[in-house]
Design an enzyme around this catalytic site. Sequence first.
Site, mmCIF file in Angstrom:
data_model
loop_
_atom_site.group_PDB
_atom_site.id
_atom_site.type_symbol
_atom_site.label_atom_id
_atom_site.label_comp_id
_atom_site.label_asym_id
_atom_site.label_seq_id
_atom_site.Cartn_x
_atom_site.Cartn_y
_atom_site.Cartn_z
ATOM 1 N N HIS A 175 39.361 33.651 33.237
ATOM 2 C CA HIS A 175 40.777 33.494 32.854
ATOM 3 C C HIS A 175 41.085 34.362 31.648
ATOM 4 C CE1 HIS A 175 44.493 31.387 31.572
ATOM 5 N NE2 HIS A 175 44.562 31.022 32.834
ATOM 6 N N PHE A 176 41.443 35.532 31.744
ATOM 7 C CA PHE A 176 41.672 36.388 32.895
ATOM 8 C C PHE A 176 40.677 37.530 32.863
ATOM 9 C CE2 PHE A 176 45.829 34.421 32.418
ATOM 10 C CZ PHE A 176 46.112 34.049 33.712
#
Length: 150
Positions: A46-47
């Site tokens: 993430h991410f």
Amino acid sequence: MKKETIIQLLPYKAPFLFVDELTYISENRSEGYYTFKNDEYFYLGHFKDNPLTPGVILTEVMAQIGVVCLGIYLLKKFLSEIERPQIALSNSEVDFFLPVKPKERVKVVSEKIYFRFNKLKCKVQLFNEKNELVCKGTISGMLKVMNNET
């Protein structure tokens, strides 16, 4: 009840404990800090190439410091050495304004809206190190004292 005792009574452990320090606690308010480590498990995806703290984790930080710690403090007169509080999130409504990256230290400020019938509802805000508002909202939880022997 000491702030350190409240942290010890939290029903969490690493990697899901998001309270480093409580700086203030009273019948109506709590304040505390958490610093996101560079290797937190949720940054792995993430991410991709741009790790950001997920909103659900920011909400959890707010809930742990703003509702659970305050709830433990409010239940202090009912707690003994063999009892631990159980607190379940019952509602949250949070607005997000800024991202939080690895290694950032955040501050949570919580104000009790009400505590009745074992339900605690709080207005909670999360700030970054520049004292900018990252997110805010209301979070509620149901509180119960559980005997460790059962």
